[in-house]
Motif scaffolding. Structure first.
Motif, PDB file in Angstrom:
ATOM      1  N   LYS A  98      50.336 -52.267  27.832  1.00 19.85           N
ATOM      2  CA  LYS A  98      51.122 -51.474  26.889  1.00 19.85           C
ATOM      3  C   LYS A  98      51.879 -50.363  27.621  1.00 19.85           C
ATOM      4  CE  LYS A  98      49.879 -49.184  22.585  1.00 19.85           C
ATOM      5  NZ  LYS A  98      48.790 -48.932  21.671  1.00 19.85           N
ATOM      6  N   TYR A 102      55.955 -49.848  28.139  1.00 24.94           N
ATOM      7  CA  TYR A 102      56.624 -48.579  27.826  1.00 24.94           C
ATOM      8  C   TYR A 102      57.423 -48.084  29.029  1.00 24.94           C
ATOM      9  CZ  TYR A 102      57.383 -43.693  26.643  1.00 24.94           C
ATOM     10  OH  TYR A 102      57.961 -42.469  26.410  1.00 24.94           O
ATOM     11  N   TYR A 105      60.598 -49.953  29.168  1.00 27.97           N
ATOM     12  CA  TYR A 105      61.517 -49.419  28.157  1.00 27.97           C
ATOM     13  C   TYR A 105      62.185 -48.139  28.673  1.00 27.97           C
ATOM     14  CZ  TYR A 105      62.677 -46.268  24.323  1.00 27.97           C
ATOM     15  OH  TYR A 105      63.301 -45.343  23.515  1.00 27.97           O
ATOM     16  N   TRP A 120      57.359 -44.992  20.360  1.00 22.84           N
ATOM     17  CA  TRP A 120      57.741 -46.329  20.826  1.00 22.84           C
ATOM     18  C   TRP A 120      56.789 -47.385  20.258  1.00 22.84           C
ATOM     19  CZ3 TRP A 120      55.026 -49.684  24.136  1.00 22.84           C
ATOM     20  CH2 TRP A 120      55.754 -50.815  24.554  1.00 22.84           C
ATOM     21  N   CYS A 121      55.476 -47.084  20.261  1.00 21.80           N
ATOM     22  CA  CYS A 121      54.492 -48.020  19.692  1.00 21.80           C
ATOM     23  C   CYS A 121      54.751 -48.225  18.202  1.00 21.80           C
ATOM     24  CB  CYS A 121      53.069 -47.508  19.910  1.00 21.80           C
ATOM     25  SG  CYS A 121      52.515 -47.572  21.619  1.00 21.80           S
ATOM     26  N   GLN A 123      57.536 -47.992  16.677  1.00 21.18           N
ATOM     27  CA  GLN A 123      58.767 -48.781  16.530  1.00 21.18           C
ATOM     28  C   GLN A 123      58.521 -50.252  16.865  1.00 21.18           C
ATOM     29  OE1 GLN A 123      61.964 -48.374  19.480  1.00 21.18           O
ATOM     30  NE2 GLN A 123      63.318 -47.823  17.763  1.00 21.18           N
ATOM     31  N   ARG A 124      57.668 -50.531  17.839  1.00 29.16           N
ATOM     32  CA  ARG A 124      57.414 -51.907  18.281  1.00 29.16           C
ATOM     33  C   ARG A 124      56.597 -52.711  17.267  1.00 29.16           C
ATOM     34  NH1 ARG A 124      59.883 -54.875  20.758  1.00 29.16           N
ATOM     35  NH2 ARG A 124      58.138 -56.027  21.582  1.00 29.16           N
ATOM     36  N   ARG A 125      55.673 -52.065  16.555  1.00 29.09           N
ATOM     37  CA  ARG A 125      54.777 -52.803  15.645  1.00 29.09           C
ATOM     38  C   ARG A 125      55.537 -53.660  14.631  1.00 29.09           C
ATOM     39  NH1 ARG A 125      51.960 -47.813  15.522  1.00 29.09           N
ATOM     40  NH2 ARG A 125      50.405 -47.873  17.154  1.00 29.09           N
ATOM     41  N   GLN A 127      58.541 -54.721  14.807  1.00 34.12           N
ATOM     42  CA  GLN A 127      59.471 -55.624  15.479  1.00 34.12           C
ATOM     43  C   GLN A 127      58.788 -56.854  16.065  1.00 34.12           C
ATOM     44  OE1 GLN A 127      61.264 -53.140  18.460  1.00 34.12           O
ATOM     45  NE2 GLN A 127      62.709 -52.202  17.027  1.00 34.12           N
ATOM     46  N   SER A 128      57.522 -56.727  16.426  1.00 32.19           N
ATOM     47  CA  SER A 128      56.840 -57.814  17.117  1.00 32.19           C
ATOM     48  C   SER A 128      55.447 -58.033  16.537  1.00 32.19           C
ATOM     49  CB  SER A 128      56.726 -57.487  18.609  1.00 32.19           C
ATOM     50  OG  SER A 128      55.886 -58.409  19.257  1.00 32.19           O
ATOM     51  N   PHE A 131      52.818 -57.869  19.290  1.00 28.31           N
ATOM     52  CA  PHE A 131      52.497 -56.498  19.675  1.00 28.31           C
ATOM     53  C   PHE A 131      51.575 -55.867  18.648  1.00 28.31           C
ATOM     54  CE2 PHE A 131      53.024 -51.948  19.769  1.00 28.31           C
ATOM     55  CZ  PHE A 131      53.045 -51.641  21.121  1.00 28.31           C
TER      56      PHE A 131
END
Length: 194
Positions: A98, A102, A105, A120-121, A123-125, A127-128, A131
């Protein structure tokens, strides 16, 4: 001095029902607790249900942590010590991956403002899904390791904090008996100071 009795889930449930039924055995006379090892084993089993069919056992075997048969036994918690070790290794690996993602990124966004690690975490959840799944696994493993730390240090406040964070996972993973009785135990532990 008030006696303290530790029990596994079925005995805990019976003892609490006796306390509620007969006042002479009430909560002010006896403290009934869940056994720590039973909570840990149930939490590891709950993690095993979550990780079934995820490829986790294959990854454990390919990494050389355990043979494929032993890795499969981690799902059912045949050995608490070995299963705990596998989850410690998994938590370390997931956190490291993880952090590397980052860093990638941040290097891609050089010159532009970047998000904090937590943002960032978040935002990623959405989207993926992958993730989000592995982030959930990491969160549950960290809560479980927090519970184990509370046992080893004899830290009662940490124990209560870990319990409060662990209870929702039992509900989410459909572990009915622990989802039903751990909140009762947590209430007892919170009211001990009174």
């Amino acid at each position: 001095q008030t006696p303290v009795i530790a029990a596994d889930q079925p005995l805990f449930a019976l003892a609490k029902q006796i306390q509620w039924q007969w006042p002479e055995y009430g909560e002010d006379q006896f403290v009934i607790m869940f056994g720590g090892l039973h909570i840990e084993k149930a939490a590891l089993g709950s993690l095993g249900k979550l990780l079934e069919q995820s490829g986790w056992t294959s990854a454990i075997a390919e990494a050389g942590v355990a043979s494929s048969g032993t890795a499969e036994s981690f799902l059912t918690v045949s050995s608490i010590t070995r299963t705990r070790l596998a989850h410690q290794i998994t938590a370390c690996s997931l956190y490291k991956l993880k952090k590397e993602a980052y860093q990638d990124y941040c290097s891609e966004e050089s010159g532009r403002p970047t998000l904090t690690f937590e943002d960032w975490c978040d935002q990623r959840r959405p989207q993926s899904p992958q993730f989000q799944f592995w982030d959930l696994v990491l969160d549950m493993e960290l809560v479980l390791l927090l519970l184990i730390r509370s046992f080893r240090e004899g830290n009662f406040d940490l124990y209560r904090e870990a319990l409060s964070e662990l209870i929702p996972y039992f509900f989410a993973n459909n572990n009915v008996n622990y989802a039903r009785w751990l909140p009762v135990h947590f209430r007892d532990m919170m009211s001990l100071e009174k």
